[in-house]
Structure formats: structure tokens, C-alpha cells
Design a protein around this motif. Structure first.
Motif, mmCIF file in Angstrom:
data_model
loop_
_atom_site.group_PDB
_atom_site.id
_atom_site.type_symbol
_atom_site.label_atom_id
_atom_site.label_comp_id
_atom_site.label_asym_id
_atom_site.label_seq_id
_atom_site.Cartn_x
_atom_site.Cartn_y
_atom_site.Cartn_z
ATOM 1 N N UNK A 99 28.331 0.929 8.268
ATOM 2 C CA UNK A 99 27.673 2.090 8.820
ATOM 3 C C UNK A 99 27.305 3.037 7.682
ATOM 4 N N UNK A 100 26.106 3.539 7.733
ATOM 5 C CA UNK A 100 25.713 4.499 6.714
ATOM 6 C C UNK A 100 26.169 5.888 7.140
ATOM 7 N N UNK A 101 26.246 6.759 6.185
ATOM 8 C CA UNK A 101 26.648 8.127 6.494
ATOM 9 C C UNK A 101 25.394 8.941 6.730
ATOM 10 N N UNK A 102 25.022 9.082 7.971
ATOM 11 C CA UNK A 102 23.824 9.839 8.287
ATOM 12 C C UNK A 102 24.128 10.904 9.310
ATOM 13 N N UNK B 5 12.134 10.245 -1.146
ATOM 14 C CA UNK B 5 11.971 9.020 -1.921
ATOM 15 C C UNK B 5 11.596 7.799 -1.094
ATOM 16 N N UNK B 6 11.334 7.980 0.185
ATOM 17 C CA UNK B 6 11.015 6.825 1.047
ATOM 18 C C UNK B 6 9.761 7.096 1.861
ATOM 19 N N UNK B 7 8.695 7.200 1.380
ATOM 20 C CA UNK B 7 8.069 6.911 0.093
ATOM 21 C C UNK B 7 7.352 8.173 -0.354
ATOM 22 N N UNK B 8 7.211 8.414 -1.647
ATOM 23 C CA UNK B 8 6.635 9.677 -2.120
ATOM 24 C C UNK B 8 5.225 9.963 -1.596
ATOM 25 N N UNK B 9 4.354 8.946 -1.533
ATOM 26 C CA UNK B 9 2.965 9.177 -1.106
ATOM 27 C C UNK B 9 2.835 9.304 0.412
ATOM 28 N N UNK B 10 3.733 8.695 1.177
ATOM 29 C CA UNK B 10 3.744 8.801 2.642
ATOM 30 C C UNK B 10 5.175 8.632 3.134
ATOM 31 N N UNK B 11 5.876 9.754 3.385
ATOM 32 C CA UNK B 11 7.254 9.642 3.862
ATOM 33 C C UNK B 11 7.349 8.865 5.173
ATOM 34 N N UNK B 12 8.339 7.980 5.241
ATOM 35 C CA UNK B 12 8.587 7.140 6.411
ATOM 36 C C UNK B 12 10.085 7.167 6.704
ATOM 37 N N UNK B 13 10.448 7.268 7.976
ATOM 38 C CA UNK B 13 11.864 7.221 8.338
ATOM 39 C C UNK B 13 12.367 5.785 8.163
ATOM 40 N N UNK B 14 13.356 5.572 7.309
ATOM 41 C CA UNK B 14 13.847 4.214 7.049
ATOM 42 C C UNK B 14 14.383 3.533 8.312
ATOM 43 N N UNK B 15 14.160 2.237 8.395
ATOM 44 C CA UNK B 15 14.654 1.459 9.528
ATOM 45 C C UNK B 15 16.166 1.509 9.642
ATOM 46 N N UNK B 16 16.869 1.542 8.518
ATOM 47 C CA UNK B 16 18.333 1.586 8.551
ATOM 48 C C UNK B 16 18.814 2.886 9.198
ATOM 49 N N UNK B 17 18.070 3.962 9.031
ATOM 50 C CA UNK B 17 18.413 5.231 9.675
ATOM 51 C C UNK B 17 18.179 5.130 11.179
#
Length: 128
Positions: free
Chosen positions: A1-4, A34-46
Motif C-alpha cells: 500500500x502506498x502512503x497517500x 512530476x507526473x508529468x511536467x507538460x501535462x499532469x496526470x493522476x497516477x494509476x497507482x493513486x
């Protein structure tokens, strides 16, 4: 589990075997850094972490994932959006089914198979 940190919840609709949260995906969430600098995207792991934590808490399961099944990421979840996270459960199979959407637009979906031994112990304890 990630710490979110869980997202702000705007609304919650609870049904017998499912629940739908309306959540705010604010641009200032650390997950966009940093996910991603040109177009921020909510990471799938989150997205997975939120579904696991909210689903397990709501349905009373321990956070003990065995496997992920039919996991699909259909569209990018962008900052400053509002989405619905719907989770239903199948207690006989110790599974949570989740889907992120906005109307007809699907962002992600899948099944979370929980460790059935731990789940059975908790369900048995509840019935005594």
C-alpha cells in the motif's frame, strides 16, 4: 500500500451493495508533481490506492489485497476535475469492483480480490 492522502469527498451515495463517492481532483495534489511536467496526470497507482482504501473501509474489509483483476485505465484523470468512484462488493468471493467515471466517460475500472482467509475470519467474527 502506498502512503497517500485520500481526495476531498464532495458527496456520497450509499446503496445496499455499492457506494458512489463524488471526489474532487484538485490541481494542487502532490500526486501530480512530476507526473508529468507538460501535462499532469493522476497516477494509476493513486487511483488504485483510493479505491482499495475507501472500499475496504466502507465494506469493513481489512486492507489485504491478494490480486488485481481486469484492471483498465481508459482515460487520463486530469487536475481540476470532479469524478465519481463507484465501488460494489461481492462478499462471497471477497472482491471489490470499482469504476471511476464522469457520466458516460470512464477513467478506470477493475476488480480487487482480497485475501479471503483474512476476510473470512473477520466475517465469521461478525456473525458470532
Amino acid at each position: 500500500m502506498i502512503r497517500s492522502k485520500l481526495p476531498p469527498i464532495i458527496d456520497c451515495k450509499d446503496d445496499q451493495d455499492s457506494v458512489t463517492w463524488t471526489i474532487e481532483i484538485a490541481a494542487d495534489l502532490d500526486f501530480f508533481s512530476g507526473h508529468f511536467p507538460e501535462q499532469p496526470v493522476l497516477p494509476g497507482v493513486t487511483q488504485l490506492d483510493w479505491a482499495i482504501k475507501l472500499g475496504c473501509k466502507h465494506f469493513g474489509y481489512p486492507v489485504n489485497v491478494a490480486t488485481l483483476e481486469v484492471l483498465k485505465f481508459q482515460q487520463l484523470m486530469l487536475p481540476n476535475s470532479r469524478v465519481e468512484l463507484t465501488i460494489s462488493h461481492n462478499p462471497a468471493k471477497a472482491k471489490l469492483m470499482f469504476a471511476y467515471s464522469d457520466g458516460d466517460k470512464r477513467f478506470a475500472s477493475g476488480r480487487i480480490a482480497l485475501n479471503s482467509e483474512t476476510t473470512q475470519v473477520i466475517n465469521s467474527a461478525d456473525s458470532n
